[in-house]
Structure formats: structure tokens, C-alpha cells
Design an enzyme around this catalytic site. Structure first.
Site, PDB file in Angstrom:
ATOM      1  N   ARG A 234     -16.594 -10.328  -3.680  1.00  0.00           N
ATOM      2  CA  ARG A 234     -18.043 -10.328  -3.454  1.00  0.00           C
ATOM      3  C   ARG A 234     -18.237 -10.100  -1.947  1.00  0.00           C
ATOM      4  NH1 ARG A 234     -20.491 -15.450  -6.704  1.00  0.00           N
ATOM      5  NH2 ARG A 234     -22.019 -13.977  -7.538  1.00  0.00           N
TER       6      ARG A 234
ATOM      7  N   ARG B 263     -29.068  -4.527  -8.987  1.00  0.00           N
ATOM      8  CA  ARG B 263     -29.582  -3.917  -7.757  1.00  0.00           C
ATOM      9  C   ARG B 263     -29.950  -2.460  -7.990  1.00  0.00           C
ATOM     10  NH1 ARG B 263     -26.037  -4.926  -2.661  1.00  0.00           N
ATOM     11  NH2 ARG B 263     -27.936  -4.114  -1.707  1.00  0.00           N
TER      12      ARG B 263
ATOM     13  N   ASP C 260       0.859  -1.182   0.000  1.00  0.00           N
ATOM     14  CA  ASP C 260       0.000   0.000   0.000  1.00  0.00           C
ATOM     15  C   ASP C 260       0.894   1.230   0.000  1.00  0.00           C
ATOM     16  OD1 ASP C 260      -3.209   0.447   0.868  1.00  0.00           O
ATOM     17  OD2 ASP C 260      -1.883   2.168   1.118  1.00  0.00           O
TER      18      ASP C 260
ATOM     19  N   THR D 142     -11.686   1.365  -8.142  1.00  0.00           N
ATOM     20  CA  THR D 142     -11.868   1.977  -9.451  1.00  0.00           C
ATOM     21  C   THR D 142     -12.806   3.157  -9.267  1.00  0.00           C
ATOM     22  OG1 THR D 142     -11.615  -0.160 -10.555  1.00  0.00           O
ATOM     23  CG2 THR D 142     -12.591   1.625 -11.832  1.00  0.00           C
TER      24      THR D 142
ATOM     25  N   ARG E  60     -36.955   5.063   5.669  1.00  0.00           N
ATOM     26  CA  ARG E  60     -36.624   3.636   5.723  1.00  0.00           C
ATOM     27  C   ARG E  60     -37.760   2.760   6.248  1.00  0.00           C
ATOM     28  NH1 ARG E  60     -32.477   3.131   2.263  1.00  0.00           N
ATOM     29  NH2 ARG E  60     -30.901   4.738   2.665  1.00  0.00           N
TER      30      ARG E  60
ATOM     31  N   THR F 228     -13.371  -4.264  -8.919  1.00  0.00           N
ATOM     32  CA  THR F 228     -14.442  -4.191  -9.899  1.00  0.00           C
ATOM     33  C   THR F 228     -14.039  -3.225 -11.000  1.00  0.00           C
ATOM     34  OG1 THR F 228     -16.053  -4.586  -8.151  1.00  0.00           O
ATOM     35  CG2 THR F 228     -16.898  -3.794 -10.247  1.00  0.00           C
TER      36      THR F 228
ATOM     37  N   CYS G 295     -20.209   1.161  -4.404  1.00  0.00           N
ATOM     38  CA  CYS G 295     -20.434   0.142  -5.433  1.00  0.00           C
ATOM     39  C   CYS G 295     -21.604   0.496  -6.349  1.00  0.00           C
ATOM     40  CB  CYS G 295     -20.685  -1.213  -4.774  1.00  0.00           C
ATOM     41  SG  CYS G 295     -19.304  -1.835  -3.799  1.00  0.00           S
TER      42      CYS G 295
ATOM     43  N   GLY H 138     -26.572   4.758  -1.877  1.00  0.00           N
ATOM     44  CA  GLY H 138     -25.222   5.202  -1.571  1.00  0.00           C
ATOM     45  C   GLY H 138     -24.218   4.074  -1.597  1.00  0.00           C
TER      46      GLY H 138
ATOM     47  N   LYS I 130     -19.599  -9.422 -12.111  1.00  0.00           N
ATOM     48  CA  LYS I 130     -19.559  -8.492 -10.986  1.00  0.00           C
ATOM     49  C   LYS I 130     -20.316  -7.205 -11.279  1.00  0.00           C
ATOM     50  CE  LYS I 130     -18.804  -6.770  -7.066  1.00  0.00           C
ATOM     51  NZ  LYS I 130     -17.534  -6.446  -6.449  1.00  0.00           N
TER      52      LYS I 130
END
Length: 462
Positions: free
Chosen positions: A183, A244, A59, A116, A433, A150, A291, A288, A237
Site C-alpha cells: 500500500r 479511485r 533481481d 503485474t 489541474r 497486486t 496502478c 496515469g 487491493k
């Protein structure tokens, strides 16, 4: 061409039998390097260290490297991860370096798990390219490069392989490349990596697929699902996230019809889902995280084929914070007040409960929309530090001491279950919610997606 100085076993184009390769992996004879020690990468490095006993994490952040090498976990909110880091560092299975090329020179397996980013709707592969260049400078014949980040489909074949060939002066076939998507969800990373779901692998050639299958069969307790090639695995992926996003957009659009329909759309969705061919997600004040809001752009931007459904879904989900503010204004008007004169508190700025992540947070978007109108807005979140955001921060236990006109629930943290609603006076509530119907007593509540069971022209209940 780079040649590894120490004698190490390889998985790609190896003369070893499969059982011997597995033994070599477990014995630490096939050194692994994991590039990127963030929220997803550090748990992955810990699991590889547990399995192989010989893993280096790379890193570029010196503070992360220093923390890991001291046996301290720099990632919060991951059950079991601090203990895993402490144990694997102490027994020598895991170490960290800030020089990716140094890690690559000693490794036979290279696992890339860097983010990414998406800038203005365009995927940015700069970090991935930089890591691939570093690996290429340390790549040796027989090495296997696995990409878990991804990425847009065709990235392994069109980007990663050419960079590795250029930097290493090797040709594909002397090394392997496979896409093996993470995943993993924040807050349960170790469980997911160890085998909560089947592990998808797809190589740029058959040998890469085989070698990656051997590797992840040792890492994961779940089945290995090998697909035709790396591009197919990349699509898997991205398609998971796009599904979703589109599904939530459908739920959100249906939720916006609750007022006109005069019915509880959420109840209708839940009942429709009792039919096995129906699986509509739940509506809310927005989408949010790092992903789902971004993955559609991995298909929208890089390719010429029109994707109107994906664009529309993004527009619908991006519109939900504004829809929430509009309903807040209507709820206040219904109770004789105007939003411009109101003080509002937003409950929850993390994008989902229990996760310290605010990227594309609906709660933040709602607070910013209110702030832009000059409205007195504050926020409460039990796990996110709000100093960096343009919103006043209030501690959860101090909330009843403040006199707000309205409350917006954006993220349903467990800590909000004990809020003493009786301590609030004349407060209007917008529930994003569908979580407050059993908690709020004596206050007018608007719930996104829930129609008024009494009146055909009102969606408010108290």
C-alpha cells in the site's frame, strides 16, 4: 523435495512461541528474500533488512544487483532510500543476487513484489509465475511465501500455490502462502512501508495468516488487519484502485459538463464533499501511473461476471486527453486561431507531480494526440528525460525564449509555480489541474471543470 542446508528458524508451523518467533526475526535467524528490487521492491527490501538484519534481494537485472551490493541506490525519488541502502549493505543486513533460486534456497520467508503487467486489457502473470517457479525450486518445509504484488483475485490459490507445489514437490501445509498487498506510493515508499496504513494480510490457510501477521507486525508500526483468506486480501487491493478509478471518472464526467452548466463544477464538487457521505475526487486531463489505469482489468478480464461500470469508468478516463485537446482547439478558436497552425507546449509528462513515472501519462497522451495531427508540440518536465518520446524537449528555464501559441498544464510540478507568465505573448492556456488561476495574468485560460462565473455561454476567462 528441497531441504535447507543451514539450520534456520521458520514462522510457518513453527514450534516456537510467538514471542520467540519475533525475537528470531529481529535477530536475523529467519532469513528473508525479497524478489524484485524496483521502485516498490527495493524500499521493501531495505525495511526488511533494517528489521531482520538478514535480507537478500533478488533481481534479474545485473546492474541493479551490482548497484545495491555497492551500497548505491538505483531508484530515484525516494527520500531516505539511498541512506537506507548504504547503511544496510554496509552492516551486512542487505545483499543482492541475480539468481532467485539461490536466494530462495537460503531463505525461510519469501516476499514477491514484481509488477503485474496488463497487455491489451489482459493481466500478464508471466513474471509472477517465473518468480514462483524459482522460489519453488528452493522452497523448504516451514517456509512462508508472501505476495505483495497486486494481482487478480484468486491468484495466490489458483496460480502461486500450484506452481510452488509442482516445483518444490511439497504440499500446501508444509509451506504457507499469504497475500499481503503493498500500500505504497512513489515518493513516500519508506514511510508507507513502515506503517502509514494498516497492513492487510490474508493467507491461503489459517496458519499462513497467523505467520504473516507475526511477520508484518514486526515490519510495520501500524495495525495488522487480517482478513478471511488470500482472495479477500487480493480483492482489498484491487478494490482500492477500482474505487479511485470509478470516482475519478465521475469527477471527469461532471467536469465535461462545466461549459453547458455554466458553473464551476470543481467548486460544486468541493462543496458537496463537505457532506460526510460524499467524497468526489478531482477531475483532470486523464488518469496515469502503474496502478489505477490497470487494476480494473484484474476484474474485467479474468472473470465472466459483466462489469459495465468498470469498463465505462476506463472509457471516461481514457477519453480525457482527447477532451483536453478538444478544449484547446476551442480555446484557440475563441481567440482567433486554429490548432492546426498553432505551436503547443505541454507542461508535465510525469503522471503526477514529483514522481518520475510516465506510464499512462495524460501529458504524453495529449502530446501524442497533437503530434498525430501534425501540430508543432513540445514538452517540459523537470524530472523526466524526454529523449525516448516523440516530442521536442525544452528546458524549463528556456521556456520563455520560445514563441508558443498555447500552453497545456497536464502535471502541476512545484517547479512550474515560478513560471514567468508575463514573458509569454498572446498565449492561450488550458489548465488541466485547476492550478493556474492565481498565477496566469493577462492570458485566456480554460480550466477543466471550471465554468465562467460571468458568461453563461463561455468557459473562458482572462
Amino acid at each position: 523435495m528441497h531441504t535447507r542446508t543451514s539450520d534456520r528458524y521458520s514462522l510457518y508451523e513453527s514450534s516456537l512461541e510467538s514471542t520467540d518467533q519475533r525475537s528470531a526475526l529481529r535477530n536475523g535467524d529467519v532469513p528473508v528474500a525479497v524478489y524484485g528490487l524496483g521502485k516498490m521492491g527495493l524500499p521493501l527490501a531495505a525495511v526488511f533488512a533494517e528489521v531482520t538484519g538478514n535480507t537478500t534481494g533478488a533481481d534479474i537485472d545485473p546492474s541493479v544487483v551490482e548497484s545495491v551490493n555497492s551500497g548505491t541506490c538505483p531508484v530515484d525519488g525516494e527520500p531516505g532510500l539511498p541512506e537506507a541502502i548504504e547503511t544496510t549493505v554496509e552492516d551486512g543486513s542487505l545483499s543482492a543476487v541475480s539468481d532467485p533460486t539461490a536466494a530462495a534456497t537460503d531463505a525461510a520467508i519469501h516476499v514477491i513484489i514484481v509488477p503485474t503487467l496488463v497487455e491489451d486489457g489482459t493481466p500478464d502473470l508471466a513474471t509472477l509465475r517465473a518468480v514462483a517457479e524459482s522460489i519453488g525450486r528452493g522452497l523448504s518445509p516451514g517456509d512462508l511465501v508472501c505476495v505483495e504484488s497486486t494481482v487478480p483475485p484468486r491468484t495466490c490459490r489458483d496460480v502461486v500455490v500450484p506452481v510452488l507445489e509442482r516445483e518444490s514437490e511439497l504440499e500446501l501445509g508444509e509451506f504457507g502462502v499469504a497475500f499481503c498487498p503493498e500500500r505504497t506510493s512513489s515518493g513516500r515508499a519508506l514511510k508507507d512501508i513502515r506503517g502509514a496504513y494498516p497492513k492487510v494480510v490474508g493467507g491461503v490457510d489459517d496458519e499462513s495468516t497467523r505467520a504473516a501477521s507475526v511477520l508484518y507486525d514486526e515490519v510495520s508500526n501500524n495495525e495488522i488487519h487480517a482478513v478471511a483468506d488470500a482472495t479477500t486480501a487480493e480483492c482489498v487491493k484491487v478494490f482500492e484502485g477500482v474505487y479511485r478509478d470509478v470516482n475519478i471518472a465521475l469527477a471527469n464526467e461532471l467536469a465535461t459538463m462545466a461549459d453547458e452548466l455554466g458553473t464551476d463544477v470543481i467548486e460544486a464538487i468541493e462543496t458537496a464533499n463537505t457532506q460526510p457521505y460524499c467524497d468526489i475526487h478531482r477531475p483532470g486531463p486523464g488518469v496515469g501511473g502503474h496502478c489505477i489505469p490497470y487494476y480494473p482489468y484484474f476484474l474485467i478480464e479474468p472473470f465472466e461476471t459483466e462489469t459495465p461500470l468498470l469498463r465505462t469508468a476506463r472509457d471516461v478516463n481514457d477519453s480525457m486527453p482527447a477532451f483536453t485537446v478538444r478544449k484547446l482547439r476551442e480555446a484557440l478558436a475563441e481567440n482567433g486561431r486554429t490548432v492546426d497552425d498553432a505551436s503547443v507546449v505541454v507542461l508535465g509528462v510525469a503522471y503526477r507531480p514529483g514522481v518520475e513515472e510516465t506510464r499512462e501519462s495524460p501529458g504524453l497522451a495529449i502530446a501524442e494526440l497533437l503530434d498525430e495531427r501534425g501540430i508543432d508540440v513540445a514538452a517540459v518536465d523537470p524530472i523526466v528525460e524526454l529523449e525516448q518520446y516523440p516530442v521536442a524537449e525544452i528546458a524549463l528555464d528556456e521556456l520563455p525564449e520560445h514563441d508558443f501559441d498555447a500552453v497545456v498544464l497536464a502535471t502541476d510540478h512545484d517547479e512550474f509555480e515560478s513560471l514567468p507568465w508575463s514573458a509569454f505573448e498572446d498565449v492561450v492556456v488550458v489548465d488541466g489541474r485547476d492550478a493556474l488561476s492565481d498565477r496566469v495574468d493577462g492570458h485566456p485560460v480554460y480550466t477543466i471543470g471550471v465554468g465562467d462565473p460571468v458568461s453563461d455561454d463561455s468557459n473562458y476567462s482572462s
